[in-house]
Design a protein around this motif. Structure first.
Motif, PDB file in Angstrom:
ATOM      1  N   TYR A  40      44.911 110.605 100.532  1.00  0.00           N
ATOM      2  CA  TYR A  40      43.873 110.498 101.572  1.00  0.00           C
ATOM      3  C   TYR A  40      43.017 111.773 101.666  1.00  0.00           C
ATOM      4  O   TYR A  40      42.319 111.991 102.662  1.00  0.00           O
ATOM      5  CB  TYR A  40      44.509 110.213 102.937  1.00  0.00           C
ATOM      6  CG  TYR A  40      44.977 108.778 103.169  1.00  0.00           C
ATOM      7  CD1 TYR A  40      45.295 107.925 102.118  1.00  0.00           C
ATOM      8  CD2 TYR A  40      45.101 108.264 104.449  1.00  0.00           C
ATOM      9  CE1 TYR A  40      45.739 106.623 102.340  1.00  0.00           C
ATOM     10  CE2 TYR A  40      45.538 106.965 104.687  1.00  0.00           C
ATOM     11  CZ  TYR A  40      45.864 106.161 103.622  1.00  0.00           C
ATOM     12  OH  TYR A  40      46.304 104.869 103.858  1.00  0.00           O
ATOM     13  N   TRP A  44      35.998 108.867 103.152  1.00  0.00           N
ATOM     14  CA  TRP A  44      35.554 107.473 102.997  1.00  0.00           C
ATOM     15  C   TRP A  44      34.297 107.263 103.847  1.00  0.00           C
ATOM     16  O   TRP A  44      34.231 107.741 104.988  1.00  0.00           O
ATOM     17  CB  TRP A  44      36.622 106.526 103.526  1.00  0.00           C
ATOM     18  CG  TRP A  44      37.708 106.081 102.598  1.00  0.00           C
ATOM     19  CD1 TRP A  44      37.807 104.857 101.993  1.00  0.00           C
ATOM     20  CD2 TRP A  44      38.901 106.788 102.202  1.00  0.00           C
ATOM     21  NE1 TRP A  44      38.971 104.778 101.253  1.00  0.00           N
ATOM     22  CE2 TRP A  44      39.660 105.955 101.370  1.00  0.00           C
ATOM     23  CE3 TRP A  44      39.394 108.069 102.476  1.00  0.00           C
ATOM     24  CZ2 TRP A  44      40.874 106.343 100.808  1.00  0.00           C
ATOM     25  CZ3 TRP A  44      40.596 108.458 101.923  1.00  0.00           C
ATOM     26  CH2 TRP A  44      41.320 107.608 101.089  1.00  0.00           C
ATOM     27  N   ARG A  46      33.627 104.499 105.250  1.00  0.00           N
ATOM     28  CA  ARG A  46      34.079 103.688 106.397  1.00  0.00           C
ATOM     29  C   ARG A  46      34.730 104.559 107.474  1.00  0.00           C
ATOM     30  O   ARG A  46      34.305 104.535 108.635  1.00  0.00           O
ATOM     31  CB  ARG A  46      35.073 102.630 105.905  1.00  0.00           C
ATOM     32  CG  ARG A  46      35.864 101.946 106.978  1.00  0.00           C
ATOM     33  CD  ARG A  46      36.830 100.913 106.400  1.00  0.00           C
ATOM     34  NE  ARG A  46      37.623 101.418 105.301  1.00  0.00           N
ATOM     35  CZ  ARG A  46      37.431 101.125 104.013  1.00  0.00           C
ATOM     36  NH1 ARG A  46      36.474 100.294 103.672  1.00  0.00           N
ATOM     37  NH2 ARG A  46      38.186 101.637 103.075  1.00  0.00           N
ATOM     38  N   ASP A  47      35.751 105.318 107.081  1.00  0.00           N
ATOM     39  CA  ASP A  47      36.418 106.163 108.082  1.00  0.00           C
ATOM     40  C   ASP A  47      35.406 107.105 108.716  1.00  0.00           C
ATOM     41  O   ASP A  47      35.357 107.268 109.947  1.00  0.00           O
ATOM     42  CB  ASP A  47      37.530 107.005 107.434  1.00  0.00           C
ATOM     43  CG  ASP A  47      38.653 106.173 106.829  1.00  0.00           C
ATOM     44  OD1 ASP A  47      38.348 105.186 106.135  1.00  0.00           O
ATOM     45  OD2 ASP A  47      39.828 106.523 107.014  1.00  0.00           O
ATOM     46  N   CYS A 182      38.152  96.128 103.602  1.00  0.00           N
ATOM     47  CA  CYS A 182      38.267  97.474 104.198  1.00  0.00           C
ATOM     48  C   CYS A 182      39.686  98.002 104.126  1.00  0.00           C
ATOM     49  O   CYS A 182      39.909  99.183 104.371  1.00  0.00           O
ATOM     50  CB  CYS A 182      37.725  97.500 105.618  1.00  0.00           C
ATOM     51  SG  CYS A 182      38.809  96.732 106.824  1.00  0.00           S
ATOM     52  N   TRP A 183      40.642  97.151 103.751  1.00  0.00           N
ATOM     53  CA  TRP A 183      42.021  97.632 103.517  1.00  0.00           C
ATOM     54  C   TRP A 183      42.234  97.887 102.025  1.00  0.00           C
ATOM     55  O   TRP A 183      43.353  98.084 101.598  1.00  0.00           O
ATOM     56  CB  TRP A 183      43.061  96.628 104.026  1.00  0.00           C
ATOM     57  CG  TRP A 183      42.855  96.140 105.420  1.00  0.00           C
ATOM     58  CD1 TRP A 183      42.909  94.834 105.842  1.00  0.00           C
ATOM     59  CD2 TRP A 183      42.610  96.914 106.599  1.00  0.00           C
ATOM     60  NE1 TRP A 183      42.698  94.757 107.194  1.00  0.00           N
ATOM     61  CE2 TRP A 183      42.511  96.022 107.679  1.00  0.00           C
ATOM     62  CE3 TRP A 183      42.454  98.284 106.843  1.00  0.00           C
ATOM     63  CZ2 TRP A 183      42.254  96.441 108.991  1.00  0.00           C
ATOM     64  CZ3 TRP A 183      42.196  98.698 108.146  1.00  0.00           C
ATOM     65  CH2 TRP A 183      42.104  97.795 109.196  1.00  0.00           C
ATOM     66  N   GLU A 184      41.184  97.755 101.256  1.00  0.00           N
ATOM     67  CA  GLU A 184      41.233  98.027  99.818  1.00  0.00           C
ATOM     68  C   GLU A 184      42.130  97.005  99.122  1.00  0.00           C
ATOM     69  O   GLU A 184      42.882  97.322  98.209  1.00  0.00           O
ATOM     70  CB  GLU A 184      41.689  99.473  99.577  1.00  0.00           C
ATOM     71  CG  GLU A 184      41.137 100.393 100.665  1.00  0.00           C
ATOM     72  CD  GLU A 184      41.075 101.848 100.328  1.00  0.00           C
ATOM     73  OE1 GLU A 184      42.118 102.466 100.214  1.00  0.00           O
ATOM     74  OE2 GLU A 184      39.930 102.357 100.163  1.00  0.00           O
ATOM     75  N   ARG A 287      47.636  94.278 110.580  1.00  0.00           N
ATOM     76  CA  ARG A 287      46.376  93.994 109.888  1.00  0.00           C
ATOM     77  C   ARG A 287      46.223  92.496 109.597  1.00  0.00           C
ATOM     78  O   ARG A 287      45.241  91.867 109.941  1.00  0.00           O
ATOM     79  CB  ARG A 287      46.293  94.797 108.588  1.00  0.00           C
ATOM     80  CG  ARG A 287      46.289  96.291 108.828  1.00  0.00           C
ATOM     81  CD  ARG A 287      45.905  97.064 107.591  1.00  0.00           C
ATOM     82  NE  ARG A 287      46.844  96.875 106.492  1.00  0.00           N
ATOM     83  CZ  ARG A 287      46.721  97.456 105.305  1.00  0.00           C
ATOM     84  NH1 ARG A 287      45.665  98.226 105.060  1.00  0.00           N
ATOM     85  NH2 ARG A 287      47.616  97.282 104.352  1.00  0.00           N
ATOM     86  N   GLU A 338      48.316 106.343 111.336  1.00  0.00           N
ATOM     87  CA  GLU A 338      47.653 105.108 110.902  1.00  0.00           C
ATOM     88  C   GLU A 338      48.396 103.907 111.467  1.00  0.00           C
ATOM     89  O   GLU A 338      47.828 103.047 112.124  1.00  0.00           O
ATOM     90  CB  GLU A 338      47.681 105.078 109.371  1.00  0.00           C
ATOM     91  CG  GLU A 338      47.156 103.831 108.734  1.00  0.00           C
ATOM     92  CD  GLU A 338      47.448 103.833 107.238  1.00  0.00           C
ATOM     93  OE1 GLU A 338      46.530 104.090 106.460  1.00  0.00           O
ATOM     94  OE2 GLU A 338      48.606 103.582 106.836  1.00  0.00           O
ATOM     95  N   TRP A 366      40.597 108.513 111.505  1.00  0.00           N
ATOM     96  CA  TRP A 366      39.980 107.280 111.999  1.00  0.00           C
ATOM     97  C   TRP A 366      40.676 106.815 113.281  1.00  0.00           C
ATOM     98  O   TRP A 366      40.035 106.357 114.228  1.00  0.00           O
ATOM     99  CB  TRP A 366      40.020 106.213 110.897  1.00  0.00           C
ATOM    100  CG  TRP A 366      39.383 104.896 111.203  1.00  0.00           C
ATOM    101  CD1 TRP A 366      38.672 104.541 112.313  1.00  0.00           C
ATOM    102  CD2 TRP A 366      39.412 103.729 110.364  1.00  0.00           C
ATOM    103  NE1 TRP A 366      38.257 103.232 112.215  1.00  0.00           N
ATOM    104  CE2 TRP A 366      38.696 102.715 111.043  1.00  0.00           C
ATOM    105  CE3 TRP A 366      39.962 103.448 109.114  1.00  0.00           C
ATOM    106  CZ2 TRP A 366      38.535 101.433 110.492  1.00  0.00           C
ATOM    107  CZ3 TRP A 366      39.796 102.173 108.567  1.00  0.00           C
ATOM    108  CH2 TRP A 366      39.085 101.179 109.254  1.00  0.00           C
TER     109      TRP A 366
HETATM  110  C1  BGC Z   1      43.110 101.894 104.413  1.00  0.00           C
HETATM  111  C2  BGC Z   1      41.608 102.041 104.485  1.00  0.00           C
HETATM  112  C3  BGC Z   1      41.234 103.470 104.837  1.00  0.00           C
HETATM  113  C4  BGC Z   1      41.947 104.484 103.957  1.00  0.00           C
HETATM  114  C5  BGC Z   1      41.730 105.903 104.435  1.00  0.00           C
HETATM  115  C6  BGC Z   1      43.667 102.937 103.477  1.00  0.00           C
HETATM  116  O1  BGC Z   1      45.047 102.782 103.408  1.00  0.00           O
HETATM  117  O2  BGC Z   1      43.456 100.599 103.979  1.00  0.00           O
HETATM  118  O3  BGC Z   1      41.097 101.183 105.448  1.00  0.00           O
HETATM  119  O4  BGC Z   1      39.864 103.621 104.698  1.00  0.00           O
HETATM  120  O5  BGC Z   1      43.319 104.216 103.965  1.00  0.00           O
HETATM  121  O6  BGC Z   1      42.049 106.044 105.784  1.00  0.00           O
END
Ligand code: BGC
Length: 383
Positions: A40, A44, A46-47, A182-184, A287, A338, A366
């Motif tokens: 991490y 990102w 998104r974040d 968004c969860w990849e 999720r 998280e 986030w």
């Molecule tokens: C999540 C993503 C997030 C990333 C960084 C991933 O595990 O699925 O939504 O952007 O972690 O926080």
């Protein structure tokens, strides 16, 4: 940046949330998703979009003294937006190629798309990451519009206008291409949450740069979702063709330019099913029902996101319960993770992830951002 007694009325967790975010902004403007988890150590879109959005709001009421004329929060959000615009503009030629290929009905070339995450210096991470995610650039524009509104930026810097323009044309060209959500996950599907993020981003883009033509794409996305993106019972679906919901469908009710208003019957039906299928005993939100990442526990950021939604529909009592649940999961230093592992969909999958990536990401910036957003929402909600 040291956050001091400027806001004695703010809770310790509020102050810590500001601190965690500001401390983990990188010199170039990106935010580490989590300072301790190796995977991490990237920023990102998104974040960062949610983080900058949170700071834009938080800076309105709880200014962290920084330098004359600007709160620490807005200064940080500004740097993130500058970073994002730079990353996007540096890839303009590649994105133009993608736009051209789409116009000629040629297949997508992944190296000509935008990654979900970048190093602060703008370089990419290991190539095995599911980088092709289309929600991020949409969310970035949506977040930028909030910053521009609260910080009253006028006129827009040319670099931002260029970045917005290319993002709009890129998203208009590729929104129907399957991508990771968004969860990849599920890179071969079309996700309603992703479309909702794109929809919001396009709306925000037109507010920022009124000459941009976004309405045809927005109308096409909306029609597509209503035709292909619903479950048999009439909720928004996680992805096209799936009779499942995902908590990420809260994305459909993003304030300002969202696909649906929070009290739209379709949104209410969707949230009702999220609550039925994914709200854990004691108020954490999973999720999706197939989640096995770290065992598939409830996500603190999703509990807070649902709280945010609840403030939008005037249900402050439930919002407060959700916030209390999240607060109870802060560690001794005040870090919010998280997700948590006291209830898991599949506990047998927990250890494997710990071996692979280390402990659950904590603190997650986030999550702290969602905390600040909800604090703002609770303070300003009208009912
Ligand atoms: C999540 C993503 C997030 C990333 C960084 C991933 O595990 O699925 O939504 O952007 O972690 O926080």
């Amino acid at each position: 940046m040291e956050i001091n007694a400027q806001s004695r009325t703010l809770s310790r967790l509020h102050l810590h949330s500001q601190q965690v975010i500001l401390d983990n902004q990188q010199p170039g403007g990106g935010y580490l998703a989590c300072p301790v988890m190796p995977d991490y150590q990237f920023s990102w879109f998104r974040d960062g979009a949610f983080i900058a959005y949170a700071l834009a709001l938080d800076g309105l009421h709880n200014m962290v003294p920084h330098r004359v004329g600007m709160s620490g929060q807005w200064d940080s959000a500004l740097k993130f937006h500058q970073w994002s615009a730079r990353i996007i503009n540096e890839r303009a030629a590649a994105l133009e190629r993608t736009i051209q290929r789409a116009a000629l009905d040629q297949p997508l070339v992944l190296t000509d798309t935008l990654n979900a995450r970048y190093n602060d210096e703008g370089t990419v991470g290991p190539s095995d990451w599911p980088e092709f995610q289309l929600d991020g650039p949409g969310l970035w524009v949506w977040s930028l519009a909030k910053y521009v509104e609260v910080a009253r930026i006028h006129p827009l810097p040319v670099a931002w206008m260029n970045a917005i323009d290319i993002v709009v044309r890129y998203l208009a060209a590729v929104w129907q291409t399957p991508c990771y959500d968004c969860w990849e996950e599920r890179g071969d599907a079309i996700h309603i949450s992703t479309l909702a993020a794109i929809y919001a981003g396009l709306g925000a883009a037109a507010r920022l740069v009124p000459s941009l033509e976004v309405e045809p794409t927005r109308a096409a996305i909306r029609a597509y979702i209503l035709q292909h993106g619903l479950t048999p019972d009439g909720e928004l679906a996680k992805s096209v063709g799936l009779d499942l919901v995902d908590a990420n469908l809260l994305m459909a009710a993003l304030p300002e330019d969202g696909l649906l208003t929070a009290d739209d019957p379709l949104m209410r039906r969707t949230v009702a099913r999220i609550e039925r299928d994914l709200l854990a005993e004691g108020y954490g939100v999973h999720r999706h029902v197939e989640d096995t990442y770290y065992g598939g526990g409830p996500w603190v950021l999703l509990g807070l996101w649902l709280a945010w939604y609840k403030t939008q529909v005037g249900d402050r009592a439930t919002a407060r319960k959700l916030v209390a649940w999240a607060e109870a999961h802060a560690d001794a230093e005040g870090n919010l993770p998280e997700q948590i592992n006291d209830v898991m969909f599949d506990p047998t999958r927990y250890e494997g992830w710990v071996k692979l990536r280390g402990e659950i990401a904590n603190p997650l910036l986030w999550t702290h951002a969602e905390y600040l957003i909800v604090q703002y929402a609770l303070r300003t909600a009208t009912s």
